[in-house]
Design a protein around this motif. Structure first.
Motif, PDB file in Angstrom:
ATOM      1  N   GLY A   1       0.798  -1.230   0.000  1.00 58.69           N
ATOM      2  CA  GLY A   1       0.000   0.000   0.000  1.00 58.69           C
ATOM      3  C   GLY A   1       0.825   1.271   0.000  1.00 58.69           C
ATOM      4  O   GLY A   1       0.443   2.264   0.582  1.00 58.69           O
ATOM      5  N   ILE A   2       1.945   1.230  -0.658  1.00 61.68           N
ATOM      6  CA  ILE A   2       2.685   2.481  -0.797  1.00 61.68           C
ATOM      7  C   ILE A   2       2.052   3.272  -1.942  1.00 61.68           C
ATOM      8  O   ILE A   2       1.301   2.721  -2.746  1.00 61.68           O
ATOM      9  CB  ILE A   2       4.179   2.224  -1.072  1.00 61.68           C
ATOM     10  CG1 ILE A   2       4.344   1.352  -2.320  1.00 61.68           C
ATOM     11  CG2 ILE A   2       4.861   1.548   0.105  1.00 61.68           C
ATOM     12  CD1 ILE A   2       5.153   1.986  -3.358  1.00 61.68           C
ATOM     13  N   PHE A   3       2.364   4.554  -1.998  1.00 63.84           N
ATOM     14  CA  PHE A   3       1.803   5.395  -3.055  1.00 63.84           C
ATOM     15  C   PHE A   3       2.869   5.558  -4.135  1.00 63.84           C
ATOM     16  O   PHE A   3       3.832   6.312  -3.962  1.00 63.84           O
ATOM     17  CB  PHE A   3       1.351   6.733  -2.485  1.00 63.84           C
ATOM     18  CG  PHE A   3       0.346   6.567  -1.384  1.00 63.84           C
ATOM     19  CD1 PHE A   3      -0.919   6.064  -1.646  1.00 63.84           C
ATOM     20  CD2 PHE A   3       0.668   6.862  -0.074  1.00 63.84           C
ATOM     21  CE1 PHE A   3      -1.845   5.882  -0.645  1.00 63.84           C
ATOM     22  CE2 PHE A   3      -0.250   6.692   0.944  1.00 63.84           C
ATOM     23  CZ  PHE A   3      -1.513   6.191   0.658  1.00 63.84           C
ATOM     24  N   SER A   4       2.699   4.841  -5.222  1.00 66.61           N
ATOM     25  CA  SER A   4       3.783   4.709  -6.199  1.00 66.61           C
ATOM     26  C   SER A   4       4.088   6.002  -6.954  1.00 66.61           C
ATOM     27  O   SER A   4       5.201   6.195  -7.420  1.00 66.61           O
ATOM     28  CB  SER A   4       3.454   3.590  -7.185  1.00 66.61           C
ATOM     29  OG  SER A   4       2.235   3.865  -7.811  1.00 66.61           O
ATOM     30  N   GLN A   5       3.095   6.883  -7.063  1.00 68.45           N
ATOM     31  CA  GLN A   5       3.325   8.132  -7.801  1.00 68.45           C
ATOM     32  C   GLN A   5       4.075   9.168  -6.966  1.00 68.45           C
ATOM     33  O   GLN A   5       4.595  10.147  -7.492  1.00 68.45           O
ATOM     34  CB  GLN A   5       1.984   8.731  -8.258  1.00 68.45           C
ATOM     35  CG  GLN A   5       1.212   7.871  -9.234  1.00 68.45           C
ATOM     36  CD  GLN A   5       1.971   7.628 -10.522  1.00 68.45           C
ATOM     37  OE1 GLN A   5       2.530   8.547 -11.115  1.00 68.45           O
ATOM     38  NE2 GLN A   5       2.037   6.373 -10.950  1.00 68.45           N
ATOM     39  N   LEU A   6       4.104   8.961  -5.667  1.00 66.86           N
ATOM     40  CA  LEU A   6       4.774   9.925  -4.786  1.00 66.86           C
ATOM     41  C   LEU A   6       6.201   9.468  -4.520  1.00 66.86           C
ATOM     42  O   LEU A   6       6.528   8.291  -4.666  1.00 66.86           O
ATOM     43  CB  LEU A   6       4.013  10.046  -3.457  1.00 66.86           C
ATOM     44  CG  LEU A   6       2.532  10.432  -3.549  1.00 66.86           C
ATOM     45  CD1 LEU A   6       1.946  10.589  -2.149  1.00 66.86           C
ATOM     46  CD2 LEU A   6       2.351  11.723  -4.314  1.00 66.86           C
TER      47      LEU A   6
ATOM     48  N   GLU B   1       7.787  11.825   0.246  1.00 63.08           N
ATOM     49  CA  GLU B   1       6.373  12.216   0.330  1.00 63.08           C
ATOM     50  C   GLU B   1       5.551  11.107   0.983  1.00 63.08           C
ATOM     51  O   GLU B   1       4.624  11.382   1.759  1.00 63.08           O
ATOM     52  CB  GLU B   1       5.839  12.539  -1.063  1.00 63.08           C
ATOM     53  CG  GLU B   1       6.372  13.856  -1.620  1.00 63.08           C
ATOM     54  CD  GLU B   1       6.131  14.035  -3.110  1.00 63.08           C
ATOM     55  OE1 GLU B   1       6.349  15.149  -3.597  1.00 63.08           O
ATOM     56  OE2 GLU B   1       5.753  13.051  -3.789  1.00 63.08           O
TER      57      GLU B   1
ATOM     58  N   LEU C   1       3.410  11.644   4.522  1.00 62.43           N
ATOM     59  CA  LEU C   1       1.974  11.370   4.686  1.00 62.43           C
ATOM     60  C   LEU C   1       1.696  10.638   5.992  1.00 62.43           C
ATOM     61  O   LEU C   1       0.615  10.767   6.571  1.00 62.43           O
ATOM     62  CB  LEU C   1       1.468  10.512   3.521  1.00 62.43           C
ATOM     63  CG  LEU C   1       1.165  11.232   2.212  1.00 62.43           C
ATOM     64  CD1 LEU C   1       0.738  10.232   1.168  1.00 62.43           C
ATOM     65  CD2 LEU C   1       0.081  12.276   2.407  1.00 62.43           C
ATOM     66  N   ALA C   2       2.687   9.860   6.440  1.00 57.20           N
ATOM     67  CA  ALA C   2       2.478   9.066   7.659  1.00 57.20           C
ATOM     68  C   ALA C   2       2.754   9.873   8.916  1.00 57.20           C
ATOM     69  O   ALA C   2       2.422   9.435  10.021  1.00 57.20           O
ATOM     70  CB  ALA C   2       3.378   7.839   7.634  1.00 57.20           C
TER      71      ALA C   2
ATOM     72  N   ARG D   1      10.739   8.252  -7.034  1.00 51.95           N
ATOM     73  CA  ARG D   1       9.344   7.796  -6.976  1.00 51.95           C
ATOM     74  C   ARG D   1       9.294   6.396  -6.379  1.00 51.95           C
ATOM     75  O   ARG D   1      10.067   5.511  -6.776  1.00 51.95           O
ATOM     76  CB  ARG D   1       8.725   7.774  -8.372  1.00 51.95           C
ATOM     77  CG  ARG D   1       8.554   9.154  -8.905  1.00 51.95           C
ATOM     78  CD  ARG D   1       7.483   9.299  -9.951  1.00 51.95           C
ATOM     79  NE  ARG D   1       7.425  10.702 -10.317  1.00 51.95           N
ATOM     80  CZ  ARG D   1       6.687  11.622  -9.672  1.00 51.95           C
ATOM     81  NH1 ARG D   1       5.908  11.268  -8.678  1.00 51.95           N
ATOM     82  NH2 ARG D   1       6.708  12.875 -10.037  1.00 51.95           N
TER      83      ARG D   1
END
Lengths: 240, 356
Positions: free
Chosen positions: A89-94, A98, A102-103, A131
């Motif tokens: 569940g990482i955010f691949s576009q960030l 970043e 978020l955490a 990224r």
């Protein structure tokens, strides 16, 4: 030692499928509780029910004296529960940085805590501005765990962190979890890798067919191959 | 310095950077490079639609929700200025009151839409926004006393913005600095500021949360972020920007009517098309998309008339490029771009830069 998290008779459906049939589970403060079981036993559903991602139809979930079974997921997370899902569940576009920000609940990281993260997973420092989607599976898993530990959490819920990872990466994760354990961090961990389970687990709960069918200490289960075979269908030693 | 102005969001492609720079220079010097009323009108329209398409990108590209109510907010901005200048004494105060009232109405409606419908599945959310947009269009056409109905409203602007006003006695580089040029630079300055502001918003921690929600809702929730709250806020920001773009349109046209600012054609043929063609989730994409689509809307038809004339005598081709078929070719252009550049022009240029 008191209970930080207690599930009593939790029943969860996913669509028309009845997955959890009344889960009773306790997670004691300052200990690492392993949640084991065959595939499809309901381990991930239990974690997701705790996080409110799938709402239980019956039963209660109490976190440090607060009923959380009806709360929305963001409210549960804000109580201080970090969740590392099976799919990372990482955010691949960030970027890595970043993702970490978020955490964090504050604008600035706790420097000492960030140093810890970089000590556990040095690769994250070198890839800070890259990224996240461009990293390998192991690096993504490190990032997912790093996000959970970048701030002090009251409870960490981690779902199969070693799945599909290389042995060297697994050793890094074990070292990280052992240090967190030494700092009295409370962790609820689903894991199929016996080496990791035995290395970090204090308590154990074994699930089968949507229920917890055994609770005890990890050490006792590790010693009893007959119990392992009866509960899990195979000896843990053969499942490393 | 430039990095700070762009909020650290660089074009990340040399070709894209060159295109954006060329577009900015052309727009900044439009009255001098492209003299003439039509060219200045097109340039102003490009500036306005850059803001409008970029504001839609905040909703569609950064949160992944498809709203059909964006033209409604655009129309509210245009009607705010038009009604205020019709009902009050012509002046800057009337424009200010119109803009503030329009912003307030848009904020309330966007919040209402967000909280009512963002809990619904994506398809139903789109249907709800469509219903709101249709209702607003009916209201605009039925309240004739206030909105002018189908005919719309024409109005005067403050003296400084009227074509007869002369700022300088002598032309500057051969161009008379009149009310039209002042109006253009007002629109250009406002569009520049609003675009940079949107760039700041999407690159802020709030923007990162929007991107996180778009990519993985469950995970974003598990980190403690409320999906409905963040999407509603994004919807409100997009709506407010669209409202300001609408106000600029009314000032440029000195007219507003349902077809000019609130129609379904504006929503689909302009806003949606510009965002998708340029590349969603990039802000620079809608900027390029707006330039391409507005230029096509204004110059494809005359260009085809020219081409049709040149091809006279050759079988079929003159009829194929008959200027009446310009919408067909605009549709072909859209299909070709979507087929060959599924991530939009900006997405494709950035992919290319990464692989080079």
């Amino acid at each position: 030692m008191d209970e930080l998290l207690k599930l009593s008779g939790v029943v969860t459906h996913i669509g028309s499928y009845h997955i959890l049939h009344g889960v009773d589970l306790s997670v004691r403060r300052g200990r690492v509780t392993m949640l084991l079981g065959r595939n499809g036993a309901g381990k991930t559903t239990t974690l997701r029910s705790i996080m409110g991602l799938w709402k239980p139809r019956a039963g209660s979930i109490v976190f440090d004296g607060t009923p959380i079974g009806t709360l929305d997921t963001p409210d549960i997370a804000r109580l201080g529960i970090a969740y590392v899902p099976e799919t990372m569940g990482i955010f691949s576009q960030l970027t890595v940085g970043e993702n970490m920000k978020l955490a964090a609940t504050t604008a600035r990281f706790n420097a000492a805590r960030l140093d810890d993260v970089f000590r556990f997973f040095p690769i994250l420092k070198t890839k800070w501005n890259d990224r996240a989607g461009l990293m390998s599976g192991g690096q993504k898993q490190m990032l997912a765990v790093a996000r959970a530990i970048v701030e002090n959490r009251r409870l960490m819920i981690i779902d199969e962190p070693t799945k599909g990872l290389a042995p060297a990466v697994i050793d890094q994760l074990i070292a990280c979890l052992l240090e967190l354990k030494a700092r009295d961090t409370t962790i609820l961990l689903v894991e199929q890798n016996f080496h990791m389970a035995q290395s970090v687990g204090d308590d154990v709960a074994v699930m089968d067919n949507g229920r917890v069918v055994h609770t005890g200490t990890m050490a006792a289960l590790a010693r009893d191959t007959e119990l392992q075979t009866r509960l899990l269908g195979l000896s843990l030693a053969a499942h490393q | 310095m430039l990095d700070h102005i762009l909020s650290g969001d660089r074009p990340r492609s040399r070709i894209l950077a060159a295109l954006l720079l060329a577009a900015f220079v052309c727009l900044a010097l439009a009255p001098f490079l492209f003299p003439g009323t039509k060219a200045l009108g097109v340039a102003a329209r490009i500036c306005i639609f850059i803001v409008l398409a970029a504001s839609y990108d905040i909703v569609l590209g950064y949160t992944g929700i498809v709203s059909f109510a964006h033209a409604m907010f655009f129309g509210i901005g245009a009607y705010g200025v038009a009604i205020a200048l019709n009902q009050m004494e012509v002046g800057w105060l009337a424009i200010g009151v119109g803009v503030v009232c329009a912003l307030a109405i848009s904020a309330v409606l966007a919040t209402l839409i967000g909280f009512i419908s963002l809990r619904l599945r994506a398809l139903f959310f789109s249907m709800v926004t469509l219903a709101f947009a249709s209702f607003a269009l009916i209201v605009a056409t039925q309240l004739r006393d206030l909105t002018g109905g189908e005919d719309g409203l024409t109005f005067s602007l403050p003296r400084m913005l009227s074509p007869g006003f002369r700022l300088l006695a002598e032309p500057l580089f051969g161009v008379r600095i009149d009310g039209r040029v002042i109006t253009y630079y007002l629109v250009f300055a406002a569009a520049t500021v609003l675009f940079l502001l949107m760039l700041r918003i999407v690159n802020s921690p709030f923007g990162r949360v929007l991107q996180a929600i778009r990519e993985n809702e469950f995970r974003a929730q598990a980190l403690g972020f409320s999906i409905v709250l963040h999407r509603t806020l994004a919807g409100v920001i997009g709506a407010l920007m669209a409202t300001l773009a609408g106000a600029l349109l009314a000032i440029v046209l000195r007219y507003n009517g349902p077809a000019a600012s609130m129609s379904f054609e504006i929503m689909v043929d302009s806003i949606l098309l510009m965002t998708v063609v340029g590349g969603m989730g990039t802000l620079y994409g809608p900027m390029l998309g707006a330039i391409i689509i507005v230029l096509a809307q204004y110059y494809l038809q005359p260009g085809m008339a020219l081409l049709s004339g040149v091809l006279t005598g050759i079988p079929i081709l003159p009829r194929l490029f008959n200027p009446d078929r310009w919408l067909l070719w605009l549709g072909v252009l859209f299909v070709v771009i979507v087929y060959f550049f599924p991530t939009g022009l900006v997405g494709r240029l950035r992919e290319r830069a990464r692989t080079d």
